[in-house]
Structures are given as C-alpha cells and as structure tokens.
Motif scaffolding. Structure first.
Motif, PDB file in Angstrom:
ATOM      1  N   GLU A  11       0.951  -1.362   0.054  1.00  0.00           N
ATOM      2  CA  GLU A  11       0.039   0.112   0.009  1.00  0.00           C
ATOM      3  C   GLU A  11       0.941   1.367  -0.111  1.00  0.00           C
ATOM      4  OE1 GLU A  11      -2.536   0.076   3.256  1.00  0.00           O
ATOM      5  OE2 GLU A  11      -3.881  -1.871   2.598  1.00  0.00           O
ATOM      6  N   GLN A  12       2.041   1.052   0.528  1.00  0.00           N
ATOM      7  CA  GLN A  12       3.032   2.173   0.582  1.00  0.00           C
ATOM      8  C   GLN A  12       3.932   2.501  -0.477  1.00  0.00           C
ATOM      9  OE1 GLN A  12       2.537  -0.104   3.406  1.00  0.00           O
ATOM     10  NE2 GLN A  12       1.132   1.242   4.138  1.00  0.00           N
ATOM     11  N   SER A  71       5.784   8.316 -14.376  1.00  0.00           N
ATOM     12  CA  SER A  71       6.465   7.071 -15.017  1.00  0.00           C
ATOM     13  C   SER A  71       7.197   6.220 -13.766  1.00  0.00           C
ATOM     14  CB  SER A  71       7.603   7.439 -15.907  1.00  0.00           C
ATOM     15  OG  SER A  71       8.652   8.174 -15.311  1.00  0.00           O
ATOM     16  N   SER A  72       6.763   6.837 -12.726  1.00  0.00           N
ATOM     17  CA  SER A  72       7.719   5.998 -11.471  1.00  0.00           C
ATOM     18  C   SER A  72       6.865   5.503 -10.656  1.00  0.00           C
ATOM     19  CB  SER A  72       8.489   7.386 -10.660  1.00  0.00           C
ATOM     20  OG  SER A  72       9.279   7.862 -11.596  1.00  0.00           O
ATOM     21  N   TRP A  73       5.603   5.059 -10.716  1.00  0.00           N
ATOM     22  CA  TRP A  73       4.868   4.391  -9.829  1.00  0.00           C
ATOM     23  C   TRP A  73       4.031   3.121 -10.678  1.00  0.00           C
ATOM     24  CZ3 TRP A  73       6.011   6.418  -5.244  1.00  0.00           C
ATOM     25  CH2 TRP A  73       5.127   5.949  -4.145  1.00  0.00           C
ATOM     26  N   GLY A  98       4.576  14.251 -12.545  1.00  0.00           N
ATOM     27  CA  GLY A  98       5.607  13.420 -11.999  1.00  0.00           C
ATOM     28  C   GLY A  98       6.791  14.278 -11.646  1.00  0.00           C
ATOM     29  N   PHE A  99       7.987  14.160 -12.098  1.00  0.00           N
ATOM     30  CA  PHE A  99       9.061  15.062 -11.690  1.00  0.00           C
ATOM     31  C   PHE A  99       9.375  16.119 -12.682  1.00  0.00           C
ATOM     32  CE2 PHE A  99      10.296  11.023  -9.369  1.00  0.00           C
ATOM     33  CZ  PHE A  99      10.597  11.430  -8.224  1.00  0.00           C
ATOM     34  N   SER A 100       8.580  16.370 -13.747  1.00  0.00           N
ATOM     35  CA  SER A 100       8.637  17.233 -14.754  1.00  0.00           C
ATOM     36  C   SER A 100       8.203  18.540 -14.399  1.00  0.00           C
ATOM     37  CB  SER A 100       7.998  16.751 -15.966  1.00  0.00           C
ATOM     38  OG  SER A 100       8.577  15.631 -16.716  1.00  0.00           O
ATOM     39  N   SER A 219       1.384   8.125  -3.943  1.00  0.00           N
ATOM     40  CA  SER A 219       2.582   8.889  -4.510  1.00  0.00           C
ATOM     41  C   SER A 219       2.502   9.941  -4.092  1.00  0.00           C
ATOM     42  CB  SER A 219       2.325   8.456  -6.073  1.00  0.00           C
ATOM     43  OG  SER A 219       3.203   9.579  -6.694  1.00  0.00           O
ATOM     44  N   PRO A 220       3.774  10.686  -3.805  1.00  0.00           N
ATOM     45  CA  PRO A 220       3.943  12.100  -3.410  1.00  0.00           C
ATOM     46  C   PRO A 220       3.592  13.005  -4.486  1.00  0.00           C
ATOM     47  CG  PRO A 220       5.876  11.166  -3.056  1.00  0.00           C
ATOM     48  CD  PRO A 220       4.969  10.146  -3.557  1.00  0.00           C
TER      49      PRO A 220
END
Length: 331
Positions: A11-12, A71-73, A98-100, A219-220
């Motif tokens: 879950e985390q 793209s990271s999860w 995301g990080f963009s 997801s943060p």
C-alpha cells in the motif's frame, strides 16, 4: 511468461519492502534516468529500464502515461515487466506530471506534449540498431498521445498497445450538464481554475483492488484535485478529433480495455478497432474489469499483461525473423 511486479508492491511502495536498487536487481533489469529540457524551457524527467544479461534485447518499448499519472509508480512496474521480457523500455513524465516542470496536471494543448514524447522517444531509439522493432505502450490519456504519435510518424512503429485508452470520455465521468456546455467560456476566462466537478475521484473509479487504490494516492507526486477548465476542454476536443481520424490509424494495434471502465468509454475503443485501417489489429475487452487494468486482482493482472507481453514478443521476434527494417527510427 514473467510475472507482473505489482504482485510485490504494498500500500505504501511500488517496490514493496525493497529499495529501488534491490528491486531492479531482483528483476534483473538496469535502470537509469535523466532530465531533458524541451523547446519551451521545461525540464522533463525521463527514465529507462533494460534487461540484464543473459536476457537479449529483442525490441524497444516507449511508454506513455496518462493524466495525473507518472512514469515512477504503477507505470514503472509495467515498464520493468516489459524490460525483463526482453525490451529496452523508456518513459517520460509529461509536463506538470511526476518530476517534470509545469503547472500541476495542466495540459491546455496536447500538441507540445506529443512533441516532447516524439523528441525523447526518437533519441532513445537512436541508441539501438535501426532494425530493432519499436513499440508504443500507452494508458488512458497516454493512448490519445500515442495515437497522435503514430499518426505523425507513419510507418515508424512496429506496434501500439492501448490500455484503457482515452478515445472518448465516458458519459458517466463527464462533467454534468450544463457545465460541459459552458466549459469553453470558463476555460477562456479562467483556464487554470479547478472548476470541473467530474463524478467521483479518479483512483476511486479506476482501481478495483482497495490496496492498489491506496498505493495510487500514496505517491507524493500524484495530484488529487479536480481537472482544470482548459485541460478538461482539451480532453473533450482530443476525443472528438481522434474519433474523426480513426480510419487513418494503420499501425499494428492491440486494444485492451476493461468492460466496466467508467472513465474512458470502451465503446469508443471498439469503434477504433472497427474503423482502423490496421491490417494487424486485436481487440480485448475484459468483462468486469475497471479503468486501471493493473488495479485488478493478481489473476486478472497476469491474464491482461500476459496477453500484452505475448503480443509484443510475437511481433518483435517476427520482425527480427523477417529482417524487417521498414520501421527504423532516424539516426
């Protein structure tokens, strides 16, 4: 067939109890990432996964995530599945995702996003022999972006997978009347206003398994607010435009869709299947499944993504056997 790594998530964390490095090692893939700067001065996050020896690279897969995705999860777990199945796999975070860089989850014009994806995917493909088969994998809004890519780059792709593609927004999820009809005015006056009350939050109606729904919102970098007016208006425009161009689609295509998807209407992907000019086209509607196919039970995830990997491998190995280099990217 390799097992989808989502089975090891919690879950985390998509990596479960492992560090990212331990996770990649466990699945025998290498991982790298870098920021690129687009023509508009935005820094965009890109990353890629490649199989470690002795697994041989048999093709390239370029991954296109959906609205509020990244793209990271969950998408990363599917990318790792493709990598350990023999594909050099890459992905880009769209502007505002995301990080963009960019205003969070704001896409008032899809065309620059398509430009960004083409630019990165071309550069990634150029790292490999030009006769290596290349495919697009897409989810939700990413399906619309991927269709635009193939319409612009005719003959340059060996295949496209549409997973829950946004070829049309379900009437069950559109903003209620009369707001849909007032959207043009609102978007013109206050384009970034989060004024669009869609019916239910995306995670709640997308992920059937509750623990995966919790992982999605963990997801943060996942926005949970409502869509901005100009973004919602663009989604409606995209859907209408693509529906008028279905006959132009001629890339080999696998359409995978949950039969109970209330976000992106499966009837629209069925219409794409009927009208597409593709000589190689496959439609798989999975009864009872929701919008996010990775959010289903382990058994259903293995069925759906097993079908995708088999489809990719069959065409990659077939292209290599035939010495097909007609889809080579520019060097």
């Amino acid at each position: 067939m390799p097992k989808h790594p989502v089975a090891e998530a919690t879950e985390q964390s998509p990596f479960g109890s492992l560090t990212p490095e331990e996770f990649y090692a466990r699945h025998s893939v290498a991982h790298s990432s870098e920021f690129i700067t687009n023509s508009r001065g935005l820094k965009l996050f890109t990353q890629w996964w490649t199989p470690l020896p002795p697994t041989k690279i048999i093709g390239v897969v370029c991954v296109v995530h959906g609205f509020t995705g990244e793209s990271s999860w969950f998408v990363q777990l599917t990318s790792v599945l493709f990598a350990k199945s023999g594909f050099a796999t890459c992905a880009i975070d769209h502007q505002g995702h995301g990080f963009s860089d960019g205003l969070v989850a704001h896409i008032p014009d899809i065309n620059p996003v398509v430009d960004d994806a083409i630019s990165f995917f071309d550069s990634f493909r150029a790292r490999y022999p030009p006769d290596l088969p290349a495919f697009l994998y897409s989810e939700s809004l990413g399906g619309a972006i991927a269709l635009y890519i193939t319409l612009r780059q005719k003959g340059e792709w060996n295949g496209l997978i549409l997973n829950g593609a946004m070829c049309g927004i379900s009437a069950k999820f559109k903003p209620p009347w009369p707001l849909e009809h007032l959207l043009f005015t609102v978007a013109w006056l206050v384009p970034t206003w989060r004024v669009v009350p869609t019916r239910g939050s995306l995670p709640d109606v997308s992920f059937k398994e509750e623990w995966k729904r919790k992982l999605a919102v963990a997801s943060p970098r996942r926005p949970v607010a409502r869509p901005r007016a100009a973004t919602a208006l663009e989604f409606l425009r995209i859907s209408k435009e693509l529906q008028g161009r279905f006959e132009e689609v001629d890339v080999p295509i696998l359409i995978s869709h949950g039969g109970d998807d209330v976000v992106c209407d499966p009837a629209c992907t069925e219409e794409l299947y009927k009208r597409a000019a593709s000589k190689d086209k496959t439609l798989k509607i999975y009864p009872g499944l929701w919008h996010q196919l990775v959010g289903e039970s382990e058994e259903d995830v293995e069925l759906v993504f097993g079908d995708m990997v088999e489809w990719l491998r069959t065409r990659a190995l077939g292209a290599a056997k035939n010495g097909d280099d007609s889809h080579a990217p520019p060097m």
